[in-house]
Write a protein that holds these residues in place. Structure first.
Motif, short mmCIF file in Angstrom:
data_model
loop_
_atom_site.label_atom_id
_atom_site.label_comp_id
_atom_site.label_asym_id
_atom_site.label_seq_id
_atom_site.Cartn_x
_atom_site.Cartn_y
_atom_site.Cartn_z
N MET A 32 0.84 -1.20 0.00
CA MET A 32 0.00 0.00 0.00
C MET A 32 0.88 1.24 0.00
O MET A 32 1.89 1.30 0.71
CB MET A 32 -0.93 0.02 1.22
N TYR A 33 0.45 2.23 -0.78
CA TYR A 33 1.17 3.51 -0.89
C TYR A 33 0.16 4.60 -0.56
O TYR A 33 -0.77 4.85 -1.31
CB TYR A 33 1.77 3.65 -2.28
N LEU A 34 0.36 5.24 0.60
CA LEU A 34 -0.67 6.06 1.23
C LEU A 34 -0.19 7.49 1.43
O LEU A 34 0.95 7.72 1.83
CB LEU A 34 -1.01 5.44 2.60
N SER A 35 -1.08 8.45 1.17
CA SER A 35 -0.83 9.84 1.49
C SER A 35 -1.99 10.40 2.30
O SER A 35 -3.14 9.99 2.11
CB SER A 35 -0.66 10.69 0.23
N LEU A 36 -1.68 11.33 3.22
CA LEU A 36 -2.68 11.97 4.06
C LEU A 36 -2.60 13.49 3.87
O LEU A 36 -1.52 14.06 3.69
CB LEU A 36 -2.44 11.64 5.53
N ALA A 55 -4.90 6.24 -1.39
CA ALA A 55 -3.94 5.15 -1.42
C ALA A 55 -4.06 4.33 -2.69
O ALA A 55 -5.16 4.14 -3.21
CB ALA A 55 -4.12 4.24 -0.19
N TRP A 56 -2.92 3.85 -3.13
CA TRP A 56 -2.85 2.80 -4.14
C TRP A 56 -2.56 1.50 -3.40
O TRP A 56 -1.71 1.46 -2.51
CB TRP A 56 -1.70 3.07 -5.11
N VAL A 57 -3.23 0.44 -3.77
CA VAL A 57 -3.04 -0.84 -3.11
C VAL A 57 -2.90 -1.93 -4.17
O VAL A 57 -3.67 -1.95 -5.15
CB VAL A 57 -4.21 -1.19 -2.17
N VAL A 58 -1.93 -2.80 -3.96
CA VAL A 58 -1.77 -3.98 -4.81
C VAL A 58 -1.96 -5.19 -3.92
O VAL A 58 -1.14 -5.45 -3.02
CB VAL A 58 -0.38 -4.01 -5.48
N TYR A 59 -3.05 -5.91 -4.11
CA TYR A 59 -3.32 -7.12 -3.34
C TYR A 59 -2.72 -8.30 -4.10
O TYR A 59 -3.09 -8.59 -5.24
CB TYR A 59 -4.82 -7.31 -3.16
N GLU A 60 -1.80 -9.00 -3.44
CA GLU A 60 -1.06 -10.08 -4.09
C GLU A 60 -0.72 -11.13 -3.04
O GLU A 60 -1.45 -11.29 -2.05
CB GLU A 60 0.21 -9.51 -4.74
N SER A 78 2.04 -4.44 9.11
CA SER A 78 2.89 -4.19 7.95
C SER A 78 4.23 -3.62 8.37
O SER A 78 4.40 -3.10 9.48
CB SER A 78 2.20 -3.21 6.98
N THR A 79 5.18 -3.71 7.45
CA THR A 79 6.42 -2.93 7.54
C THR A 79 6.12 -1.53 7.00
O THR A 79 5.38 -1.39 6.02
CB THR A 79 7.51 -3.59 6.70
N LEU A 126 3.37 7.39 3.23
CA LEU A 126 3.97 6.17 3.77
C LEU A 126 3.85 5.04 2.74
O LEU A 126 2.90 5.01 1.95
CB LEU A 126 3.26 5.73 5.06
N ALA A 127 4.79 4.12 2.81
CA ALA A 127 4.69 2.86 2.07
C ALA A 127 4.50 1.76 3.10
O ALA A 127 5.34 1.58 4.00
CB ALA A 127 5.94 2.61 1.25
N LEU A 128 3.39 1.05 3.02
CA LEU A 128 3.09 -0.08 3.92
C LEU A 128 3.40 -1.35 3.16
O LEU A 128 2.63 -1.80 2.31
CB LEU A 128 1.63 -0.03 4.36
#
Length: 223
Positions: free
Chosen positions: A15-19, A48-53, A163-164, A192-194
């Protein structure tokens, strides 16, 4: 009807998140029965952009916008806009939790940082670039509830993740006539990058306890 997994959904990925701190008048509409959390006339919005894998019950990409709200005095997260590239995710999100998922096409390049874009048949939604930075030691747990409108009533759903976490620099560019145009009006407050997150979304059905099982539980071990 497109089939989808029963809740809870077990998901994993990146996940790539901005607030942002956003003037209250610019916040999107939130679920009935909730109100944005505001301080000095500003609320908290995230995208957020999320890649579920990996071990996810479904594999797909996602772009979402959400607002921090309150249900009475309880803090919640309300997903106001969301797009996916999985029909099963779209149908399941709408029918299980009232999440207003729409379909979109995604282009997410993770070879050198992260560059992402999403578009529907009608709109170029937004593009973004993330440059992950310093890793924060440990794996960070997070638990919260999502609040949505489902069948005319407020539906809250539990989310638990771990997450890290890395700090990140991010820039967002949204089409001025598109639904996410506010994302281009100011830089993010925090990004943040989760990485390699695991996530459990939703509440499973309660487990039935048979009379014999209840008696064994009450006796305890060794009795």
């Amino acid at each position: 009807m497109t089939p989808y997994p029963e809740e809870p959904w077990h998901l994993a990925g990146q996940m790539y998140l901005s607030l942002w701190l956003v003037p209250a008048r610019e916040l999107p509409r939130v679920a009935d029965g909730t109100r944005p959390v505001t301080v000095a006339g500003r609320g908290v919005a995230g995208a957020a952009w999320v890649v579920y894998e990996n071990d996810s019950v479904l594999h797909y990409s996602e772009l979402l916008r959400a607002v921090l709200v309150r249900d009475g005095h309880r803090p919640r997260v309300c997903i106001t806009d969301i797009w996916v590239d999985s029909a099963a995710s779209m149908t399941g999100g709408r029918e299980l939790w009232g999440i207003p998922k729409e379909m979109a096409d995604f282009d997410i390049d993770r070879t050198d940082g992260v560059r992402a874009g999403a578009a529907t048949e009608k709109d170029v939604l937004t593009t973004a670039a993330f440059a992950p930075g310093r890793r924060i030691p440990g794996r960070w747990p997070l638990s919260y509830r999502v609040a949505q409108t489902l069948d005319g009533a407020l539906k809250t759903s539990r989310v638990r993740s771990r997450s890290t976490v890395r700090t990140a620099r991010a820039s967002w560019t949204a089409h001025e006539s598109g639904p996410l145009r506010e994302l281009s009006r100011r830089p993010p407050l925090l990004s943040l990058a989760l990485e390699d997150f695991t996530l459990r979304f939703g509440d499973g059905a309660p487990t039935a306890v048979t009379p014999s099982a209840a008696q064994d539980r009450d006796r305890g071990p060794g009795r």
